[in-house]
Design a protein around this motif. Sequence first.
Motif, PDB file in Angstrom:
ATOM      1  N   CYS A 133       4.153   1.283  -1.856  1.00 31.75           N
ATOM      2  CA  CYS A 133       2.821   1.259  -1.694  1.00 31.75           C
ATOM      3  C   CYS A 133       2.181   0.792  -2.947  1.00 31.75           C
ATOM      4  O   CYS A 133       0.975   0.674  -3.249  1.00 31.75           O
ATOM      5  CB  CYS A 133       2.065   2.448  -1.265  1.00 31.75           C
ATOM      6  N   VAL A 136      10.186  -3.420  -1.202  1.00 36.78           N
ATOM      7  CA  VAL A 136       9.017  -3.655  -0.193  1.00 36.78           C
ATOM      8  C   VAL A 136       9.170  -4.573   0.820  1.00 36.78           C
ATOM      9  O   VAL A 136       8.732  -4.434   2.021  1.00 36.78           O
ATOM     10  CB  VAL A 136       7.907  -4.544  -1.508  1.00 36.78           C
ATOM     11  N   SER A 137      10.228  -5.672   0.600  1.00 35.02           N
ATOM     12  CA  SER A 137      10.779  -6.522   1.835  1.00 35.02           C
ATOM     13  C   SER A 137      11.058  -5.579   2.836  1.00 35.02           C
ATOM     14  O   SER A 137      10.950  -5.751   3.709  1.00 35.02           O
ATOM     15  CB  SER A 137      11.359  -7.461   1.222  1.00 35.02           C
ATOM     16  N   GLU A 165       8.402  -3.490   4.581  1.00 33.32           N
ATOM     17  CA  GLU A 165       7.534  -4.513   5.385  1.00 33.32           C
ATOM     18  C   GLU A 165       8.315  -4.738   6.872  1.00 33.32           C
ATOM     19  O   GLU A 165       7.905  -4.715   7.837  1.00 33.32           O
ATOM     20  CB  GLU A 165       7.390  -6.036   4.780  1.00 33.32           C
ATOM     21  N   ARG A 166       9.763  -5.156   6.676  1.00 33.68           N
ATOM     22  CA  ARG A 166      10.557  -5.402   7.724  1.00 33.68           C
ATOM     23  C   ARG A 166      10.627  -4.026   8.876  1.00 33.68           C
ATOM     24  O   ARG A 166      10.793  -4.361   9.998  1.00 33.68           O
ATOM     25  CB  ARG A 166      11.983  -5.740   7.394  1.00 33.68           C
ATOM     26  N   GLY A 169       8.570  -1.810   8.993  1.00 34.98           N
ATOM     27  CA  GLY A 169       7.153  -1.455   9.490  1.00 34.98           C
ATOM     28  C   GLY A 169       6.777  -0.128   8.933  1.00 34.98           C
ATOM     29  O   GLY A 169       6.136   0.575   9.412  1.00 34.98           O
ATOM     30  N   ARG A 208       5.480   0.097   6.014  1.00 34.64           N
ATOM     31  CA  ARG A 208       4.509  -0.101   5.038  1.00 34.64           C
ATOM     32  C   ARG A 208       3.268  -0.736   5.606  1.00 34.64           C
ATOM     33  O   ARG A 208       3.493  -1.998   5.935  1.00 34.64           O
ATOM     34  CB  ARG A 208       4.884  -0.669   3.749  1.00 34.64           C
ATOM     35  N   SER A 226      -0.106  -2.970   5.955  1.00 34.70           N
ATOM     36  CA  SER A 226      -0.928  -4.131   4.794  1.00 34.70           C
ATOM     37  C   SER A 226      -1.837  -3.528   3.648  1.00 34.70           C
ATOM     38  O   SER A 226      -1.828  -4.302   2.828  1.00 34.70           O
ATOM     39  CB  SER A 226      -1.260  -5.234   5.844  1.00 34.70           C
TER      40      SER A 226
END
Length: 210
Positions: free
Chosen positions: A155, A193-194, A197-198, A200, A202, A204
Amino acid sequence: MHAYVHIVDDDPSFRKALERRLKLAGYRVGTYASARELLDQLPDDEEAGCILLDVRIPGMSGPELQRRLNELESTIPIVFLTGHADTATTVQAIKAGAEDFLTKPIASEQLIEAINRAVARHELVRGQRTRLDSLRALLAKLTPRERQVFDLIVCGRINKQIAHELGTTERTIKAHRHQVMEKMQVQSLAELVSIAERLGTRASGGEVKA
């Protein structure tokens, strides 16, 4: 291992001719006279392949079978192959995720091309799912405290902020951070971070998702 093509069509002569044509092209083939037959012998998602599906079949229709397979979270691509094409059905099928919508009669070359595209997409989806499964397995190895640190790192919190938020020292957070990077098998914050994101984990806006 050759791809597996599943033919769902109520016309036995058509099924037989198509099965022969596809076996000559090097595919493994399964045939089903109805949607129920396919559901009773549900194809394995782990085998690269696709489903050739007629629209009008007795009992459960092609689009109804497509909806059922979506509910079952099947990733096997569907190629509709029908003698009764209409715009509304075509649009509905494509919106529901059909790979292609072909009309009988069809040239062998066109059919093989459509099957190859569907199989290639299935292999891509399977590869992505395997990678996600491995990332989830790595995430599951984090201790509860390491998971808290992971969530705050992705975050955008720095060590000092994380230490304040978790009521511990910056030195302790650095140690946890090192463990997180090691367990998640990454070298940089960007990679971490990637992954978040992948998976889910984190949102937007930067907030942690449950």
